[in-house]
Enzyme design. Structure first.
Site, PDB file in Angstrom:
ATOM      1  N   THR A 117      21.950  -0.892 -21.616  1.00 43.33           N
ATOM      2  CA  THR A 117      21.528   0.300 -22.282  1.00 43.33           C
ATOM      3  C   THR A 117      22.197   1.109 -23.441  1.00 43.33           C
ATOM      4  O   THR A 117      23.551   0.580 -23.505  1.00 43.33           O
ATOM      5  CB  THR A 117      21.380   1.577 -21.263  1.00 43.33           C
ATOM      6  OG1 THR A 117      21.215   2.895 -22.042  1.00 43.33           O
ATOM      7  CG2 THR A 117      22.680   1.838 -20.624  1.00 43.33           C
ATOM      8  N   TYR A 141      25.565   7.104 -15.650  1.00 48.99           N
ATOM      9  CA  TYR A 141      24.516   6.300 -15.980  1.00 48.99           C
ATOM     10  C   TYR A 141      25.015   5.185 -16.920  1.00 48.99           C
ATOM     11  O   TYR A 141      24.920   4.042 -16.373  1.00 48.99           O
ATOM     12  CB  TYR A 141      22.975   6.738 -16.319  1.00 48.99           C
ATOM     13  CG  TYR A 141      22.305   5.826 -16.950  1.00 48.99           C
ATOM     14  CD1 TYR A 141      21.650   4.964 -16.111  1.00 48.99           C
ATOM     15  CD2 TYR A 141      22.036   5.612 -18.097  1.00 48.99           C
ATOM     16  CE1 TYR A 141      20.666   4.047 -16.556  1.00 48.99           C
ATOM     17  CE2 TYR A 141      21.155   4.772 -18.759  1.00 48.99           C
ATOM     18  CZ  TYR A 141      20.267   3.872 -17.936  1.00 48.99           C
ATOM     19  OH  TYR A 141      19.641   2.980 -18.495  1.00 48.99           O
TER      20      TYR A 141
END
Ligand code: UFG
Length: 331
Positions: A117, A141
């Protein structure tokens, strides 16, 4: 040869399954169905309901189906949730990925493609961010994904496994043939939220912050069509099978759109207005996050086919309509 797709019942994973089947691959999906849907898995793929950290189960799938590559999408993806419950993210994303890599190494699967990501970078500036930019995740995350990249790097040095980690920017849109799309309830992603508002599923939507240092004061993001992202994974698979070395590459289009530009695009696609309120900044949002995607283009031979905000939005809106009829048919 079979490709094992973890999280293949989810948003991006279900597009990947179609991409692989369309290319003539044999596919097994492993998904817990915690956020994914059985109906989202293409019928030609075999669905196994289970956990990526179940070594016996995964080992059995690899042996029975002659798996030569794993594409690993399964994981948790909600940034604020990761701040509230970091240990769940390190368990579900990092620890379970470690176990999956271990199983891959033990079973001799030497090709591994990993969903990473843009959240591995810190607050990026207005300039497109390259892979060698400073890595400074601002959420558990982002860190859970970065740690997985590092485990892959080290496993790749020690064992016979080569990997590609693709760092996704803002994935949006849906299969242009309407076979799957973003279906998880309670969406927070801008294009999905705007489409839901246009279709009356929400009374209004909000723009989070209008005083950012960007041309129109709203945040800029690099929105990439989910089908182009799936194509990048297919190319990564081809490259690994052809002997390509491990790679970490951004997946975005290298240009950004503001929140207001996205909303305008949804209004154009819908053909009518819907209510949008100007609101305060959302905590944790960077002003701009845009990919430099030169590496993916050069190394994977990736040429995006759907680099067009209006098309991304039109496909997302079409899927939102399909979802409405699916949900009403189910009662
Ligand atoms: N936004 C609004 N209103 C909304 C929803 C979003 O104004 O109702 C704005 C956000 O403030 C942000 C932009 O639209 O400026 C995009 O927000 P998204 O929630 O769609 O996406 P993010 O950029 O916050 O997050 C994405 C991925 C994450 C990933 C992150 C990495 O969804 O998984 O990029 O940068 F971690």
């Amino acid at each position: 040869m079979t490709v094992l797709v973890t999280g293949g019942a989810g948003y991006i994973g279900s597009h990947m399954v179609w991409e692989l089947l369309d290319a003539g691959e044999s596919v097994v999906v492993l998904d817990r169905l915690s956020t994914g849907f059985e109906w989202a898995v293409a019928p030609e793929a075999k669905l196994v309901v289970g956990d990526v950290a179940d070594k016996e189960l995964v080992g059995g799938i690899i042996r029975d189906s002659h798996v030569d590559a794993i594409i690993h999408f399964a994981g948790s993806i909600v940034v604020p949730e990761s701040v509230a419950d970091p240990l769940a993210y390190y368990e579900n994303n990092t620890s379970k990925t470690r176990t999956l890599i271990e199983t891959a190494v033990r079973e001799g699967v030497s090709h591994f493609i990993f969903s990473s990501t843009a959240a591995v970078y810190g607050g990026a500036g207005l300039e497109p961010v390259r892979e060698d930019a400073r890595l400074a995740p601002e959420s558990p995350y982002g860190l859970s994904k970065l740690m997985s990249e590092w485990m892959l790097r080290d496993a790749g040095l020690a064992h016979d496994i080569r990997y590609t980690a693709l760092r996704y920017f803002n994935v949006a849109g849906a299969d242009p043939r309407g076979r799957t799309g973003q279906s998880t309830p309670g969406a927070t992603h801008l294009i999905k939220v705007a489409c839901e508002t246009a279709l009356g599923k929400r009374p209004f939507m909000q723009v989070f912050g209008t005083d950012y240092p960007t041309p129109d004061g709203t945040c800029m993001r690099d929105y990439i069509h989910v089908s182009d992202l799936a194509a990048a994974h297919r190319l990564a698979l081809q490259r690994l099978r052809a002997g390509g070395q491990s790679l970490v590459a951004n997946c975005g289009y290298s240009h950004g759109y503001s929140v207001l530009e996205v909303i305008e695009s949804v209004r154009r696609a819908f053909g009518r207005d819907f209510e949008v309120k100007m609101g305060d900044r959302r905590p944790g949002d960077a002003a701009a996050v845009v990919a430099n995607s030169d590496l993916a283009r050069a190394e994977l031979g990736w040429t995006p086919q759907r680099d067009d905000l209006d098309q991304i939005v039109a496909d997302a809106l079409a899927w939102e309509r399909i979802l409405t009829s699916k949900n009403s048919a189910r009662g």
